[in-house]
Design a protein around this motif. Sequence first.
Motif, PDB file in Angstrom:
ATOM      1  N   ASN B  10      16.642  -8.837 -55.441  1.00  0.00           N
ATOM      2  CA  ASN B  10      15.536  -9.579 -56.134  1.00  0.00           C
ATOM      3  C   ASN B  10      14.913  -8.700 -57.334  1.00  0.00           C
ATOM      4  O   ASN B  10      14.613  -9.509 -58.548  1.00  0.00           O
ATOM      5  CB  ASN B  10      14.322  -9.795 -55.148  1.00  0.00           C
ATOM      6  N   LEU B 137      21.403 -14.574 -52.577  1.00  0.00           N
ATOM      7  CA  LEU B 137      20.710 -15.053 -53.830  1.00  0.00           C
ATOM      8  C   LEU B 137      20.945 -16.535 -54.374  1.00  0.00           C
ATOM      9  O   LEU B 137      22.126 -16.762 -53.913  1.00  0.00           O
ATOM     10  CB  LEU B 137      21.129 -14.128 -55.020  1.00  0.00           C
ATOM     11  N   LYS B 141      19.968 -17.645 -60.041  1.00  0.00           N
ATOM     12  CA  LYS B 141      19.514 -16.166 -60.075  1.00  0.00           C
ATOM     13  C   LYS B 141      20.959 -15.265 -60.641  1.00  0.00           C
ATOM     14  O   LYS B 141      20.736 -14.374 -61.510  1.00  0.00           O
ATOM     15  CB  LYS B 141      18.660 -15.555 -59.038  1.00  0.00           C
ATOM     16  N   ALA B 251       9.397  -5.618 -57.434  1.00  0.00           N
ATOM     17  CA  ALA B 251      10.311  -6.180 -56.322  1.00  0.00           C
ATOM     18  C   ALA B 251       9.643  -5.250 -55.103  1.00  0.00           C
ATOM     19  O   ALA B 251       9.671  -5.615 -54.124  1.00  0.00           O
ATOM     20  CB  ALA B 251      11.690  -6.016 -56.449  1.00  0.00           C
TER      21      ALA B 251
END
Lengths: 244, 641
Positions: B10, B137, B141, B251
């Motif tokens: 992330n 994911l 992204k 993150a």
Amino acid sequence: MTRETLLEVRGLSKHFGGVIALDKIDFIVNRGDVLGVTGPNGTGKTTLFNLITGQVPPTSGEIFYNGTCILQQSPEWRVRAGIARTFQKTRLFYGLSVEENVRLGCYVHEPPGMKHVIFGSSRDESATQKERVAEILEMTGLDRYRSYPGSELSYGYQRRLEVAIALGSNPKLLLLDEPFGGQSAQSTTEMGRLIKSLQGQGLTIMMIEHRMESIVSYCNRLLVMRGGRIVIPTHRKEDRHAPN
Amino acid sequence: MEFLGQVFANGLFLSCLYALLALGTTLIFGVLRIGDLAQGALYALAGYLVFLGTKQWGLEYWLAATLAVVAVTLLSVLNGHFVYRRLRNLGIGQTFLGAVGLLIVIQNLLAIGFTWEPQAVRFPWGDALVQVGSIALLPQKISIIILAIAGLIGLWLFLRRSFIGKALRALAQNREAAQLVGVNASVVTALAFAIAGALSGSTGALMATVWPLTPYGGTLLVLKAFAITVIGMGQVRGAFIGALLVGMSEALVQGYWRAELSDLVPFVLLAGALILKPQVLGPEEDEKTNQLRSRTLPVFQTNGYLRYVPLVLAGLAVILPYFLPGQFWLHLAILAGINIIVVSGLDLLTGYAGIPSLAQAGLIGIGAYTSAILAMKLGWTFPLTLIGALIVTVGAASLIGLLGLRLKGRWTSFTFIMGIVIALFIANLGPFTGGTQGLIGVPFLTFDLPGLGKITLNPYRDKLAYFYLVLAFVVLALWLKSRIVHSRLGRALVAIREDDVLAQSVGISVEHHKLGAFLLSAAFASIAGSLYAHYLAYLNPDLFTFSQSFNLFVMNLIGGAATLLGAVFGPVALTAFAELTRSISGSIASIVFGILLIISLIYLPDGLTGMARKVWARLTVRSLRRSEPKSSKILEAEEAL
């Protein structure tokens, strides 16, 4: 004839990174002196002025003014104590009128404090301030341009206005950075007259100047600098034997 | 361990997202020395164009995205050519204000076109998570990550290898020198805008499929990108490292601490970078260009009939309520009065001392919230809440001032960021401020008078009394301002605006006066905040966003900077305009303000009062002679004869 020392500089050095702008210089200025400072470009003349006025801190050395060391003092304090200057590249409050420029020059004599903000200055105080401004305008020959914006003046008058601003603080030591630089013959004569009259009033002046004839006409003492050192008059052995 | 992997993935995604925008802002920062905030609006615009293309016209996603990127790139170049190029000649502060103006205008145009409701776009490759080991994911992204890496490599090669890339770097290093050796500054600048626009556009088009689309969706992103630009010291490599730093830290904060605090991360890092290395914001050459300069000569002494204008206006204000048609107009008058107080303080800082500030709304917010909380939690009554708020606001302002005023040329952008940080803090200090929900039920303004007991001013019932209370503060503020302007303090501020080096050499302590002017403006803002809080009886972080600061700034500029009455005309005219158009759409006022600001920055630097004064000067013979003096050169020639 022994005269009182106004400014004494001892072992003053300034390094910008690896560049040595001033290298342990010593000299004294007596009251009433007009001291010429000359030498090739980049020898640290303007740096010397910046150190005396406190705009730049020195790397090492001491500056005594009136017998006390002023290195710890702020630039504002030094103006109050009587050190005023002009700049090599003209600096004015261009957007303000000539009169307002000089009035700002008198800043340190404006009555301070919250009381004056809230209740204003008394009639006497504003009258004194106005008188001082008028006196300076007359002395510098700027009174007929009093309501002009600084930006409207010709270059010669702008240089004179710069001196007028510096005079506002009622200085004891006036540092002039190339006062004749880039001026016409007539403006040069007028500036010279102004400097003579200031000297007549007992003002001590340090003046950076390149032209020998100006130095000969106005200065009673001379410092010749080179490579961050004073070569004439010299106190150091290695400089005495340095090639010319 | 699995969770850490997910947090890491992330973080990588966030880093790449930020890097894409930061690369563009870094390029523009290189050529203009400002953060181009309008890129945030372009990012949102690209998303909406994709939305329009796919939903309304039934285009394929990729076709719509390509068209959107082309359109946004073009718009970016046009912004650069028509707005920034003209503002750059006026100074860095002005250019930055122009950027804020563009951001607000585009954002509000989007709000009118598409409403504030969030919209969504579907990604053509579906929304199934891509599983890599234990990490999952979204495909979008992953495409952001690929795009960022490709963008970085492409940009790096372009800047290092191509001739025009070298020209761009040369321009960023030293504009004058580059032009001297023949770099065509306009072409290269346009190119920087094109690259930035293409990056923002493609990021926006992709992100429309990840996050819900909102008109203000790009704002926080571009602010972070700008923070990263600064942390990366304006270098492409630095921007990438900065983006990694910010993305990963965010993150981690999201994953292991409190998600809502993650938005503060880039700004905390920025503050850290500024404390450790204040020179990161660029060389000192920009020192002077920061100053906003009004072309009006400041009048230290007002002469003639003009002296009576303030008295007449005050008289008119006292009888004003009896001529107003209804309660709504009284409400307008109260709001205008509160704005006059803020703008008077802002004018001391901006108009007189030449130091712009976009933190004012944040400062009002601190004043308003402190006042409200003191009344709610401690039951304090009015003069006490006012004083408490003053202390807190001025305290916060001294922190901002001590940290920021050293930055000189970057001060405007710094105040802008600080304004946002204040709003973020208010929104995140839930237990005290009610968070984003707001503070409901702020007590009405109550005096505790000895002998008379408590007197409460209910803003619904006692509007008239509230009007007179605000009027009293307005008169006090204007009187104090005029005293300051005519005192030594005022002279010092003008001197600093005109030339701070010379100001120092006539004995003015420049740093102290700059800080003092900022604290004064904060004090005025705090008083306005207290009056505002008890009047609205409801507070919300949205009341104190940067667009509010921007509006105040426009009021000051339109009214006329560095004039006494400008602080009256501007707020009255613009508050009335904003409130009257609110029933149609709240965005209209913002758009008009933004356009007004840009136009007046370029064409009308003296504002309305400056114009009025010029007209007045034309009408009176005595002033005419003064305002058009014979050229000194003519006089000199006369003298020589």
